[in-house]
Motif scaffolding. Structure first.
Motif, PDB file in Angstrom:
ATOM      1  N   THR A 334      41.089  -3.249 -19.398  1.00 51.07           N
ATOM      2  CA  THR A 334      39.867  -3.021 -20.175  1.00 51.07           C
ATOM      3  C   THR A 334      40.210  -2.617 -21.602  1.00 51.07           C
ATOM      4  O   THR A 334      39.610  -3.112 -22.562  1.00 51.07           O
ATOM      5  CB  THR A 334      39.017  -1.924 -19.513  1.00 51.07           C
ATOM      6  OG1 THR A 334      38.632  -2.354 -18.211  1.00 51.07           O
ATOM      7  CG2 THR A 334      37.764  -1.649 -20.337  1.00 51.07           C
ATOM      8  N   ALA A 335      41.173  -1.722 -21.753  1.00 51.58           N
ATOM      9  CA  ALA A 335      41.599  -1.316 -23.097  1.00 51.58           C
ATOM     10  C   ALA A 335      42.136  -2.513 -23.880  1.00 51.58           C
ATOM     11  O   ALA A 335      41.854  -2.673 -25.073  1.00 51.58           O
ATOM     12  CB  ALA A 335      42.660  -0.221 -23.000  1.00 51.58           C
ATOM     13  N   ALA A 336      42.894  -3.380 -23.193  1.00 55.41           N
ATOM     14  CA  ALA A 336      43.421  -4.577 -23.857  1.00 55.41           C
ATOM     15  C   ALA A 336      42.289  -5.499 -24.297  1.00 55.41           C
ATOM     16  O   ALA A 336      42.294  -6.048 -25.402  1.00 55.41           O
ATOM     17  CB  ALA A 336      44.371  -5.316 -22.915  1.00 55.41           C
ATOM     18  N   HIS A 337      41.287  -5.673 -23.432  1.00 58.38           N
ATOM     19  CA  HIS A 337      40.151  -6.535 -23.779  1.00 58.38           C
ATOM     20  C   HIS A 337      39.344  -5.961 -24.935  1.00 58.38           C
ATOM     21  O   HIS A 337      38.775  -6.705 -25.739  1.00 58.38           O
ATOM     22  CB  HIS A 337      39.260  -6.725 -22.551  1.00 58.38           C
ATOM     23  CG  HIS A 337      39.877  -7.595 -21.502  1.00 58.38           C
ATOM     24  ND1 HIS A 337      39.301  -7.807 -20.269  1.00 58.38           N
ATOM     25  CD2 HIS A 337      41.031  -8.312 -21.500  1.00 58.38           C
ATOM     26  CE1 HIS A 337      40.069  -8.611 -19.561  1.00 58.38           C
ATOM     27  NE2 HIS A 337      41.128  -8.923 -20.286  1.00 58.38           N
ATOM     28  N   ILE A 338      39.281  -4.635 -25.030  1.00 61.80           N
ATOM     29  CA  ILE A 338      38.578  -4.012 -26.153  1.00 61.80           C
ATOM     30  C   ILE A 338      39.290  -4.351 -27.461  1.00 61.80           C
ATOM     31  O   ILE A 338      38.653  -4.650 -28.476  1.00 61.80           O
ATOM     32  CB  ILE A 338      38.488  -2.489 -25.954  1.00 61.80           C
ATOM     33  CG1 ILE A 338      37.463  -2.167 -24.857  1.00 61.80           C
ATOM     34  CG2 ILE A 338      38.095  -1.783 -27.248  1.00 61.80           C
ATOM     35  CD1 ILE A 338      37.381  -0.705 -24.508  1.00 61.80           C
ATOM     36  N   LEU A 339      40.623  -4.334 -27.447  1.00 62.67           N
ATOM     37  CA  LEU A 339      41.373  -4.691 -28.650  1.00 62.67           C
ATOM     38  C   LEU A 339      41.132  -6.149 -29.022  1.00 62.67           C
ATOM     39  O   LEU A 339      40.944  -6.482 -30.198  1.00 62.67           O
ATOM     40  CB  LEU A 339      42.867  -4.439 -28.429  1.00 62.67           C
ATOM     41  CG  LEU A 339      43.288  -2.986 -28.214  1.00 62.67           C
ATOM     42  CD1 LEU A 339      44.800  -2.897 -28.034  1.00 62.67           C
ATOM     43  CD2 LEU A 339      42.852  -2.108 -29.371  1.00 62.67           C
ATOM     44  N   VAL A 340      41.140  -7.038 -28.018  1.00 62.82           N
ATOM     45  CA  VAL A 340      40.875  -8.454 -28.286  1.00 62.82           C
ATOM     46  C   VAL A 340      39.476  -8.625 -28.864  1.00 62.82           C
ATOM     47  O   VAL A 340      39.261  -9.354 -29.839  1.00 62.82           O
ATOM     48  CB  VAL A 340      41.032  -9.288 -26.994  1.00 62.82           C
ATOM     49  CG1 VAL A 340      40.620 -10.733 -27.242  1.00 62.82           C
ATOM     50  CG2 VAL A 340      42.469  -9.236 -26.492  1.00 62.82           C
ATOM     51  N   SER A 341      38.511  -7.940 -28.269  1.00 55.51           N
ATOM     52  CA  SER A 341      37.127  -8.037 -28.732  1.00 55.51           C
ATOM     53  C   SER A 341      36.981  -7.511 -30.149  1.00 55.51           C
ATOM     54  O   SER A 341      36.270  -8.084 -30.974  1.00 55.51           O
ATOM     55  CB  SER A 341      36.210  -7.265 -27.777  1.00 55.51           C
ATOM     56  OG  SER A 341      34.884  -7.253 -28.242  1.00 55.51           O
ATOM     57  N   SER A 342      37.664  -6.410 -30.447  1.00 56.55           N
ATOM     58  CA  SER A 342      37.572  -5.832 -31.787  1.00 56.55           C
ATOM     59  C   SER A 342      38.132  -6.781 -32.834  1.00 56.55           C
ATOM     60  O   SER A 342      37.572  -6.926 -33.920  1.00 56.55           O
ATOM     61  CB  SER A 342      38.323  -4.495 -31.826  1.00 56.55           C
ATOM     62  OG  SER A 342      38.290  -3.945 -33.117  1.00 56.55           O
ATOM     63  N   TRP A 343      39.249  -7.438 -32.508  1.00 55.75           N
ATOM     64  CA  TRP A 343      39.840  -8.371 -33.474  1.00 55.75           C
ATOM     65  C   TRP A 343      38.963  -9.609 -33.650  1.00 55.75           C
ATOM     66  O   TRP A 343      38.803 -10.121 -34.756  1.00 55.75           O
ATOM     67  CB  TRP A 343      41.230  -8.790 -33.001  1.00 55.75           C
ATOM     68  CG  TRP A 343      41.927  -9.702 -33.973  1.00 55.75           C
ATOM     69  CD1 TRP A 343      42.392  -9.375 -35.206  1.00 55.75           C
ATOM     70  CD2 TRP A 343      42.220 -11.095 -33.789  1.00 55.75           C
ATOM     71  NE1 TRP A 343      42.967 -10.472 -35.808  1.00 55.75           N
ATOM     72  CE2 TRP A 343      42.877 -11.544 -34.962  1.00 55.75           C
ATOM     73  CE3 TRP A 343      42.001 -11.997 -32.759  1.00 55.75           C
ATOM     74  CZ2 TRP A 343      43.312 -12.855 -35.116  1.00 55.75           C
ATOM     75  CZ3 TRP A 343      42.444 -13.308 -32.916  1.00 55.75           C
ATOM     76  CH2 TRP A 343      43.085 -13.724 -34.080  1.00 55.75           C
TER      77      TRP A 343
END
Length: 457
Positions: A334-343
């Motif tokens: 989930t944390a990784a997906h948040i980073l992808v989403s933010s970028w």
């Protein structure tokens, strides 16, 4: 709080006197006491907030419960027990902390007009370090002052001065409680009242000119005779192939021509953005991100010393590698997906607004749960990149400080994949690397990084 003593088996409270003192200042203050089963009140400071647990006396425990804690309650307490056999005492130290719960933001233009003063202010206890970073995560020098409050808290005021015309984000963080606030400059710079009037006038004139232009175009279209032959252009973006096609339909006589953009960094970046736009907006992944609130992640995220960490701490410095460890279901992906989403989307959603990755030119997410080939083959396969784009990817990963490689669910054991990862990391390039894994799945990498390069969920 409590202290242990040896009561009489038959009459536990007979000839028993227990007195609690607060000894942090002189003279001592009585907190509460009991003598021959009769409770004795202490200082007015503790009235209504302290209770001696009489039922525990028979078991040899002189315990008190102190409620509605205040910072001023901190200090050393003495438990004095007197029986027919003698007198003894124990000392206990109580430390009361008050979390920094909210940050007050203020933006003010300086007298010169070309700079703005950004202010973060919060109250808590004990004193918390304050850190400022810009959108590239570069640390900034700040003027930080502390003031005691009537409630014995510490009011911390931290300020930095930045250019008013520079488009950037600035984040202040209170490290004790992983609390942060972000300023978006110049968007948050207050506009003086006079300038508001000028803006309204300019917008009104622009609106009038727009109506005039629309009227002229409408008139010309109505007056026109025949339109020239129409060419239809259709652009198709294939998120996974990272190729752009331009098809020109010239009636029924000519075949469509396909043009593929060259493997430039810009085309690679656009392809990654397009692919992750579909990736991050997928219903399943969106649901998974939304199932964890930011508060839950922040409560779980810790550094190697067990102290709270921020989402911003998940982004390595240029050339650094970070390992995020945690048991299954702890929120690593989930944390990784948040980073992808933010970028991909920018800091628009609640889950990603605490970390702005807009300064990164490239982000490569690799699902390591079932890797087969080497690192570059896996990235190319998962993103369906062409051979030329794959070569461009190698160049980016070995030379760009604005690239983030995200290896999600990495588990050592695939020799081919492990060797290419090891080779990439050993080259010491400027690329940033974040690895997520279950505990003990990456012992070699963890040993290489040391405790300073590990975060935990």
């Amino acid at each position: 709080m409590g202290c242990k003593f040896h009561p009489k088996p038959s009459h536990p409270q007979h000839d028993l006197k227990v007195t609690w003192h607060w000894t942090a200042a002189s003279p001592y203050q009585d907190v509460i006491g009991v003598e021959n089963a009769v409770e004795q009140a202490g200082s007015q400071k503790y009235q209504g907030r302290v209770k001696l647990l009489a039922d525990e006396l028979k078991d040899g425990w002189a315990k008190i419960r102190l409620s509605n804690l205040k910072i001023s309650d901190s200090g050393t307490y003495q438990c004095l027990v007197q029986t027919a056999e003698g007198t003894d005492y124990k000392t206990i130290t109580l430390s009361v902390a008050a979390p920094y719960k909210s940050i007050s933001k203020h933006v003010e233009k300086t007298a010169e007009g070309d700079k703005v003063l950004l202010t973060c202010q919060s109250e808590g206890y004990p004193e918390s370090p304050v850190e400022w970073v810009d959108r590239r995560l570069q640390r900034l020098s700040a003027n930080t002052t502390t003031t005691p409050t009537p409630d014995h808290l510490i009011q911390i005021t931290s300020q930095i001065e930045v250019g008013a015309s520079e488009k950037s984000n600035y984040t202040c963080s209170f490290r004790n409680d992983a609390l942060s606030a972000t300023f978006h400059i110049p968007d948050e710079i207050p506009i003086p009242h006079g300038k508001n009037d000028a803006v309204i006038v300019v917008l009104s004139i622009g609106l009038i000119l727009t109506f005039i232009a629309v009227g002229v175009l409408t008139y010309r279209r109505q007056k026109g005779t025949r339109t020239s032959s129409t060419r239809n252009y259709q652009v198709e973006d294939d998120d996974k192939s990272a190729a752009t096609y331009l098809q020109a339909d010239k009636g029924n006589e000519e075949e469509g021509a396909v043009i593929t953009k060259g493997p430039t960094e810009e085309s690679l970046r656009s392809s990654l953005k397009a692919y992750y736009a579909e990736f991050s907006l997928g219903t399943e992944r969106r649901h998974r991100c939304d199932s964890f609130t930011v508060e839950e992640l922040l409560q779980r995220l810790q550094n190697s010393e067990g102290r709270p960490a921020r989402l911003l701490d998940l982004l390595p410095e240029a050339g650094d590698v970070l390992l995020l460890e945690g048991p299954p279901g702890s929120g690593k992906t989930t944390a990784a997906h948040i980073l992808v989403s933010s970028w991909t989307e920018g800091p628009k959603r609640t889950a990603s607004n605490l970390v702005d990755l807009g300064f990164l030119d490239f982000l490569m997410y690799v699902n390591c749960s079932a890797v087969k080939g080497d690192l570059f083959q896996e990235v190319a396969a998962q993103l369906s990149l062409s051979e030329k784009s794959s070569e461009e990817l190698r160049t980016v990963l070995s030379s760009s400080s604005t690239a983030l490689l995200l290896l999600d669910g990495y588990k050592e054991g695939n020799h081919t994949f492990d060797e290419t990862v090891k080779r990439l990391l050993s080259e010491g390039g400027p690329c940033r690397v974040l690895v997520t894994s279950c505990s003990d799945d990456c012992p070699t990498l963890k040993q290489t990084l040391g405790s300073g390069g590990v975060l935990k969920l």
